[in-house]
Scaffold this motif. Structure first.
Motif, PDB file in Angstrom:
ATOM      1  N   VAL A   1      -4.583   8.108   2.388  1.00 43.82           N
ATOM      2  CA  VAL A   1      -4.763   6.848   3.105  1.00 43.82           C
ATOM      3  C   VAL A   1      -6.097   6.231   2.685  1.00 43.82           C
ATOM      4  O   VAL A   1      -7.067   6.940   2.471  1.00 43.82           O
ATOM      5  CB  VAL A   1      -4.700   7.081   4.632  1.00 43.82           C
ATOM      6  CG1 VAL A   1      -5.842   7.933   5.139  1.00 43.82           C
ATOM      7  CG2 VAL A   1      -4.662   5.730   5.359  1.00 43.82           C
ATOM      8  N   GLN A   2      -6.090   4.925   2.526  1.00 42.17           N
ATOM      9  CA  GLN A   2      -7.319   4.187   2.210  1.00 42.17           C
ATOM     10  C   GLN A   2      -7.730   3.389   3.442  1.00 42.17           C
ATOM     11  O   GLN A   2      -6.887   2.837   4.144  1.00 42.17           O
ATOM     12  CB  GLN A   2      -7.109   3.233   1.029  1.00 42.17           C
ATOM     13  CG  GLN A   2      -6.856   3.920  -0.301  1.00 42.17           C
ATOM     14  CD  GLN A   2      -5.421   4.407  -0.426  1.00 42.17           C
ATOM     15  OE1 GLN A   2      -4.495   3.687  -0.149  1.00 42.17           O
ATOM     16  NE2 GLN A   2      -5.254   5.662  -0.863  1.00 42.17           N
ATOM     17  N   SER A  24      -4.301   1.626   4.638  1.00 41.05           N
ATOM     18  CA  SER A  24      -3.197   1.421   3.706  1.00 41.05           C
ATOM     19  C   SER A  24      -2.851   2.760   3.061  1.00 41.05           C
ATOM     20  O   SER A  24      -3.694   3.649   2.992  1.00 41.05           O
ATOM     21  CB  SER A  24      -3.569   0.406   2.621  1.00 41.05           C
ATOM     22  OG  SER A  24      -4.703   0.829   1.900  1.00 41.05           O
ATOM     23  N   GLY A  25      -1.598   2.907   2.661  1.00 43.75           N
ATOM     24  CA  GLY A  25      -1.170   4.149   2.044  1.00 43.75           C
ATOM     25  C   GLY A  25      -0.663   5.169   3.031  1.00 43.75           C
ATOM     26  O   GLY A  25      -0.315   6.285   2.644  1.00 43.75           O
ATOM     27  N   GLY A  26      -0.620   4.805   4.296  1.00 39.66           N
ATOM     28  CA  GLY A  26      -0.110   5.713   5.309  1.00 39.66           C
ATOM     29  C   GLY A  26      -0.264   5.101   6.679  1.00 39.66           C
ATOM     30  O   GLY A  26      -1.208   4.338   6.909  1.00 39.66           O
ATOM     31  N   ASN A  76      -1.299  -1.598  11.500  1.00 35.43           N
ATOM     32  CA  ASN A  76      -1.849  -0.419  10.831  1.00 35.43           C
ATOM     33  C   ASN A  76      -3.369  -0.448  10.800  1.00 35.43           C
ATOM     34  O   ASN A  76      -4.012  -0.239   9.758  1.00 35.43           O
ATOM     35  CB  ASN A  76      -1.291  -0.263   9.411  1.00 35.43           C
ATOM     36  CG  ASN A  76      -1.126   1.196   9.017  1.00 35.43           C
ATOM     37  OD1 ASN A  76      -0.795   2.034   9.848  1.00 35.43           O
ATOM     38  ND2 ASN A  76      -1.349   1.499   7.755  1.00 35.43           N
ATOM     39  N   TYR A 115     -10.866  11.506   4.812  1.00 38.04           N
ATOM     40  CA  TYR A 115     -10.671  10.128   4.371  1.00 38.04           C
ATOM     41  C   TYR A 115     -11.706   9.214   5.028  1.00 38.04           C
ATOM     42  O   TYR A 115     -11.883   9.248   6.255  1.00 38.04           O
ATOM     43  CB  TYR A 115      -9.258   9.644   4.713  1.00 38.04           C
ATOM     44  CG  TYR A 115      -8.177  10.550   4.198  1.00 38.04           C
ATOM     45  CD1 TYR A 115      -7.484  11.402   5.053  1.00 38.04           C
ATOM     46  CD2 TYR A 115      -7.848  10.567   2.839  1.00 38.04           C
ATOM     47  CE1 TYR A 115      -6.495  12.245   4.582  1.00 38.04           C
ATOM     48  CE2 TYR A 115      -6.864  11.415   2.361  1.00 38.04           C
ATOM     49  CZ  TYR A 115      -6.189  12.248   3.232  1.00 38.04           C
ATOM     50  OH  TYR A 115      -5.217  13.089   2.753  1.00 38.04           O
TER      51      TYR A 115
END
Length: 126
Positions: A1-2, A24-26, A76, A115
């Motif tokens: 995740v970013q 983003s990314g998850g 998100n 992260y």
């Protein structure tokens, strides 16, 4: 995740700011999301965390009753609402994510969060 934090700025004592952290990314619902901060000349410290379900939250003692962490699954994004700001809240604020929730009532170490987003600067000054 970013992760990407934003929303920092200059605010007077007693004022408020809302910091969003876009993921983003998850989906944020799969992560425990957190906020940390680092003041000039000091070590990074834990501020708050929210469980993926959104049910559980955890705060460091110095922000309890003033800061609120929340998440918006539709966007998100997680948020840190900061009210009654004090000069000692001045710091670079980072959002972070980890996979699991912790039942520890102590401040959580940053090393437990794999992260990280970039920091956003909050300055509380008159």
């Amino acid at each position: 995740v970013q992760l990407q934090a934003s929303g920092g700025g200059l605010v007077r004592p007693g004022g408020f700011l809302r910091l969003p952290c876009a993921a983003s990314g998850g989906p944020v619902s799969q992560y425990t999301m957190g906020w940390f901060r680092q003041a000039p000349g000091k070590e990074r410290e834990f501020v708050a965390a929210i469980r993926g379900s959104g049910v559980n939250t955890h705060y460091t003692d110095s922000v309890k009753g003033r800061f609120t962490i929340s998440r918006d699954s539709a966007k998100n994004t997680e948020h840190l609402q900061m009210n009654s700001l004090k000069p000692e809240d001045t710091a670079l604020y980072y959002c972070a994510a980890r996979w699991s929730w912790s039942e520890s009532r102590s401040d959580w170490p940053g090393a437990d969060f794999p992260y990280w987003g970039q920091g956003t600067l909050v300055t509380v000054s008159s």
